[in-house]
Design a protein around this motif. Structure first.
Motif, PDB file in Angstrom:
ATOM      1  N   ASP A 266      51.884  47.180  16.406  1.00  0.00           N
ATOM      2  CA  ASP A 266      50.884  46.150  16.635  1.00  0.00           C
ATOM      3  C   ASP A 266      50.087  46.480  17.886  1.00  0.00           C
ATOM      4  OD1 ASP A 266      51.600  44.490  14.452  1.00  0.00           O
ATOM      5  OD2 ASP A 266      53.315  43.733  15.598  1.00  0.00           O
TER       6      ASP A 266
ATOM      7  N   TRP B 239      45.751  49.963  14.489  1.00  0.00           N
ATOM      8  CA  TRP B 239      47.128  49.637  14.095  1.00  0.00           C
ATOM      9  C   TRP B 239      47.382  49.887  12.612  1.00  0.00           C
ATOM     10  CZ3 TRP B 239      43.274  46.376  13.238  1.00  0.00           C
ATOM     11  CH2 TRP B 239      43.375  45.448  12.207  1.00  0.00           C
TER      12      TRP B 239
ATOM     13  N   ASN C 101      56.632  46.727  21.774  1.00  0.00           N
ATOM     14  CA  ASN C 101      55.465  45.972  22.256  1.00  0.00           C
ATOM     15  C   ASN C 101      55.885  44.858  23.211  1.00  0.00           C
ATOM     16  OD1 ASN C 101      52.953  44.881  22.633  1.00  0.00           O
ATOM     17  ND2 ASN C 101      52.414  44.839  20.465  1.00  0.00           N
TER      18      ASN C 101
ATOM     19  N   ALA D  83      51.964  42.078  23.621  1.00  0.00           N
ATOM     20  CA  ALA D  83      51.464  41.704  22.293  1.00  0.00           C
ATOM     21  C   ALA D  83      50.251  40.783  22.388  1.00  0.00           C
ATOM     22  CB  ALA D  83      52.571  41.029  21.497  1.00  0.00           C
TER      23      ALA D  83
ATOM     24  N   PRO E 261      47.496  36.394  18.131  1.00  0.00           N
ATOM     25  CA  PRO E 261      46.508  36.440  17.046  1.00  0.00           C
ATOM     26  C   PRO E 261      45.730  35.146  16.870  1.00  0.00           C
ATOM     27  CG  PRO E 261      48.714  36.207  16.139  1.00  0.00           C
ATOM     28  CD  PRO E 261      48.885  36.429  17.625  1.00  0.00           C
TER      29      PRO E 261
ATOM     30  N   TRP F  45      41.510  45.695  16.729  1.00  0.00           N
ATOM     31  CA  TRP F  45      42.025  44.579  15.935  1.00  0.00           C
ATOM     32  C   TRP F  45      41.024  43.420  15.929  1.00  0.00           C
ATOM     33  CZ3 TRP F  45      43.172  39.467  16.824  1.00  0.00           C
ATOM     34  CH2 TRP F  45      43.944  38.819  15.845  1.00  0.00           C
TER      35      TRP F  45
END
Length: 315
Positions: free
Chosen positions: A35, A58, A98, A101, A104, A127
């Motif tokens: 990620d 990713w 990770n 992180a 999201p 991303w």
């Protein structure tokens, strides 16, 4: 640690004192997924184990792409990369981990990078672009020749603000940048410790919990002070050891013949993370935030200590 055998498929100069590495599986297989913000630990020819962020997309399972800045007078890891590695060489590598992180579900993202700190940010930008998330990048370097991965950033246009200290006649004005940051932004910062300390400590509408950091080294201002000693009980070996104020848990274990994986000795990489079965931990690392530490049953034994008289470790 689970290990991969990776071949250096390509190696090139990316900026002044920055080299780009492209690593592929020796058998041509897909690599373990990662990620944005993840890093891998490489075993280098000089025996050192060092962590480097993954900067590629990713979704790209065929390769890992790294950027390594040369630190003259450092601990030897970057020097080995720049002087000993060559295309075609095979390296041992841990699967991606990770500690940086990307959230999201954040409303918007403000990325702040300094020097080689652009590497984990690049995977995050890729991303955000794919997911059509609102984002901005502020990238600072001492000079234009040190702006690594410039060509990767050009297509993003006005989303990217470049700051060169020599051209601006001053360092990046972090206080003003953070004061103007949107309250609903999540800030992700990676770079030299003074830059990250300034982002961390600046008055800003961005809550502290929304400021995220990837530390390459421990802040000089946060040097550890001595505390009272304590005992560690090793559950699997049945051994009990005293940790005096002047030594870390890792150092005590080493003195008694225990081989524990480690790399930075500063609480920034997570390599020495060890399970805690009983006891209260005084977390002093730069990997986990205060929110993440709640209920955490592990510790980084190179820097963290005990709040209780004893700790029982899963060793």
């Amino acid at each position: 640690m689970s290990e991969l055998q990776l071949r250096i498929a390509d190696m090139s100069a990316e900026a002044r004192d920055v080299v780009r590495l492209e690593l592929v599986d020796v058998n041509g297989q897909d690599l373990p997924a990662f990620d944005p913000g993840a890093h891998v630990a490489l075993k280098l020819p000089n025996g050192a184990v060092r962590q480097y962020s993954l900067l590629n997309d990713w979704r790209d399972r065929g390769r890992y792409v790294l950027g390594v800045g040369r630190v003259r007078g450092g601990r030897g890891g970057s020097e080995s990369v720049h002087t000993e590695l060559r295309p075609g060489m095979v390296l041992r590598c841990a699967v991606p981990v990770n500690h940086f992180a990307l959230r999201p579900d954040a409303t918007r993202y403000l990325f702040i990078a300094g020097g080689i700190g652009i590497t984990p940010i690049l995977s995050m930008i890729r991303w955000c672009s794919a997911m059509e998330k609102p984002w901005q990048l502020v990238y600072a370097a001492r000079s234009r020749s040190r702006l690594a991965f410039y060509e990767d950033l050009v297509p993003y246009g006005e989303r990217v603000h470049l700051h060169c200290d020599d051209e601006a006649g001053k360092a990046l004005p972090v206080a003003q940048l953070m004061a103007d940051a949107p309250r609903d932004a999540d800030v992700y910062c990676c770079g030299p410790a003074p830059l990250m300390e300034a982002v961390r400590d600046s008055a800003s509408p961005v809550p502290v919990a929304s400021r995220h950091f990837e530390w390459f080294s421990a802040p000089a201002s946060d040097s550890l002070s001595s505390t009272d000693g304590f005992w560690i009980d090793l559950r699997r070996s049945g051994q009990s050891l005293q940790v005096p104020p002047e030594l870390s848990i890792l150092e005590v274990l080493e003195k008694h013949g225990h081989e524990v994986p480690f790399s930075c000795r500063e609480g920034v990489c997570g390599t020495c993370e060890t399970g805690v079965c009983e006891g209260e931990v005084d977390h002093r690392d730069y990997v986990y935030s205060e929110a993440q530490r709640e209920g955490l049953r592990s510790m980084l034994i190179c820097v963290s200590r005990a709040l209780s008289p004893r700790l029982v470790l899963d060793l």
